[in-house]
Design an enzyme around this catalytic site. Structure first.
Site, PDB file in Angstrom:
ATOM      1  N   TYR A 159       0.970  -1.160   0.123  1.00 38.35           N
ATOM      2  CA  TYR A 159      -0.018   0.018   0.082  1.00 38.35           C
ATOM      3  C   TYR A 159       0.950   1.257   0.047  1.00 38.35           C
ATOM      4  CZ  TYR A 159      -3.981  -2.950   0.629  1.00 38.35           C
ATOM      5  OH  TYR A 159      -5.099  -3.813   0.269  1.00 38.35           O
ATOM      6  N   TYR A 193      -0.666 -10.234  -2.172  1.00 40.49           N
ATOM      7  CA  TYR A 193       0.495  -9.649  -1.489  1.00 40.49           C
ATOM      8  C   TYR A 193       0.585 -10.311  -0.365  1.00 40.49           C
ATOM      9  CZ  TYR A 193      -3.057  -7.167   0.714  1.00 40.49           C
ATOM     10  OH  TYR A 193      -4.228  -6.416   1.484  1.00 40.49           O
ATOM     11  N   ARG A 214      -2.298 -12.737   0.729  1.00 39.48           N
ATOM     12  CA  ARG A 214      -3.587 -12.527   0.612  1.00 39.48           C
ATOM     13  C   ARG A 214      -3.864 -12.643  -1.119  1.00 39.48           C
ATOM     14  NH1 ARG A 214      -7.824  -8.794   2.466  1.00 39.48           N
ATOM     15  NH2 ARG A 214      -8.569 -10.719   2.419  1.00 39.48           N
ATOM     16  N   HIS A 217      -7.277  -8.321  -4.560  1.00 37.85           N
ATOM     17  CA  HIS A 217      -8.584  -7.889  -4.130  1.00 37.85           C
ATOM     18  C   HIS A 217      -8.410  -6.121  -4.435  1.00 37.85           C
ATOM     19  CE1 HIS A 217      -6.229  -8.038  -0.555  1.00 37.85           C
ATOM     20  NE2 HIS A 217      -6.831  -6.659  -0.104  1.00 37.85           N
ATOM     21  N   HIS A 219     -10.322  -3.077  -2.138  1.00 35.14           N
ATOM     22  CA  HIS A 219     -11.185  -2.462  -1.036  1.00 35.14           C
ATOM     23  C   HIS A 219     -12.275  -1.516  -1.334  1.00 35.14           C
ATOM     24  CE1 HIS A 219      -8.727  -4.508   2.183  1.00 35.14           C
ATOM     25  NE2 HIS A 219      -7.660  -4.260   1.211  1.00 35.14           N
TER      26      HIS A 219
HETATM   27  C1  BEZ Z   1      -5.700  -5.849   3.372  1.00 39.46           C
HETATM   28  O1  BEZ Z   1      -5.493  -4.763   3.382  1.00 39.46           O
HETATM   29  O2  BEZ Z   1      -6.257  -6.342   2.752  1.00 39.46           O
HETATM   30  C2  BEZ Z   1      -5.453  -6.746   4.951  1.00 39.46           C
HETATM   31  C3  BEZ Z   1      -3.629  -6.631   4.797  1.00 39.46           C
HETATM   32  C4  BEZ Z   1      -3.527  -7.325   6.304  1.00 39.46           C
HETATM   33  C5  BEZ Z   1      -4.301  -8.031   7.122  1.00 39.46           C
HETATM   34  C6  BEZ Z   1      -5.845  -8.013   6.527  1.00 39.46           C
HETATM   35  C7  BEZ Z   1      -6.240  -7.117   5.677  1.00 39.46           C
HETATM   36 FE    FE Z   2      -5.753  -5.468   0.973  1.00 33.69          FE
END
Ligand code: BEZ
Ligand code: FE
Length: 297
Positions: A159, A193, A214, A217, A219
């Site tokens: 990010y 990531y 993860r 995606h 958000h």
């Molecule tokens: C996210 O930004 O998707 C995320 C990152 C780390 C832990 C949970 C969600």
């Molecule tokens: Fe995320």
């Protein structure tokens, strides 16, 4: 009450807590004490193990700064964030929901971006993605003038607040739905990531031999008075780690149809094939439109 044996501890603690004035807070505090004492009894927690656990809690605190929220990360990796999310959305947990965990990276005050505008604010590699989204209510009527925050990681898996190479607010934007409940924007195809693994959450995940990844995606946070604020994520179908998300965020309702286009007229002059499109409809429920505390600044 003078404590004589191990068995006296839990009632002693519950007794002194009974005067807490707020009934709901009292209920939570009492249940917490009962469960944490029962946990210590169940595993016959040793002094050194207790010490280790306290060190871990302190480590979560030490690791947390204005730009990193280790507490949320730890809760996410335990599945607690997803559990709380699913219990509180989808008609109180009774139906499928469009909600997902917030994660540690939402920032308030993303830059307002016009309909169809780009959220790529500094050079960021990756195939172009054009989204057309809709927000509808429980009767499938469009929800106009809802405020929508969008955020996602770059192809390097970071990010913007984690990465000095990206402009402030890169891959973040704020939109308002039009009279048909629509909003749209341009970005790059999100990539999967790894979560940060340099704190207690990462230590736990690696110890358990889990992949700290993860799946790809976007958000979204959708806010309009009269509706329950919808915090969610839309995952790329078939993405790596889709069935083993380290933070348990993937549900069937949240798998999006990111379509690959390899030929035809691109949607903008600077776009080279392949590019992607995503059409997605968000369903909001009537309810409280409160906002979460931003995990980072
Ligand atoms: C996210 O930004 O998707 C995320 C990152 C780390 C832990 C949970 C969600
Ligand atoms: Fe995320």
């Amino acid at each position: 009450m003078i404590i004589e044996t191990e068995n006296d501890v839990t009632p002693s603690v519950l007794k002194v807590m009974a005067a807490a004035p707020d009934a709901r807070i009292r209920e939570i505090q009492e249940a917490f004490v009962k469960h944490i004492h029962a946990f210590a009894r169940e595993v016959r927690l040793t002094e050194r193990e207790w010490e280790y656990g306290i060190g871990m809690l302190n480590g979560i605190g030490k690791k947390t700064t204005d730009t990193h929220n280790e507490g949320i990360l730890f809760s996410d990796c335990l599945g607690l964030s997803t559990l709380v999310c699913l219990m509180n959305n989808g008609a109180g947990g009774s139906t499928e929901t469009a909600a997902a965990l917030l994660g540690p990276f939402w920032r308030m005050h993303s830059p307002k971006t016009e309909h169809g505008g780009s959220i790529v604010r500094s050079p960021t590699p990756g195939p172009a993605l054009f989204t057309t989204c809709r927000v509808v209510d429980d009767k499938k009527n469009p929800v106009a003038n809802a405020e929508v925050d969008v955020w996602h990681a770059s192809t390097t898996g970071m990010y913007e607040n984690q990465d000095p190479e990206q402009a402030d607010h890169n891959l973040r934007g704020k939109f308002f739905t039009d009279s048909n409940g629509r909003f749209s924007f341009r970005t790059i195809l999100p990539a999967g990531y790894p979560i940060p693994i340099d704190g207690p959450a990462g230590e736990m995940v690696l110890y358990q031999k889990r992949e700290p990844w993860r799946p790809a995606h976007l958000h979204f946070l959708i806010h309009k008075p009269g509706f329950k604020t919808l915090v969610t994520q839309v995952f790329v179908a078939g993405a790596r780690y889709i069935d083993c998300d380290v933070v348990f965020g993937v549900t069937k309702a949240l798998i999006g149809d990111y379509r690959k286009h390899e030929s035809g007229a691109p949607p903008a002059a600077d776009v080279k094939a392949p590019w992607y499109t995503l059409d997605y409809t968000f369903h909001v429920e009537p309810g409280e439109s409160d906002l979460p505390q931003p995990p980072i600044k």
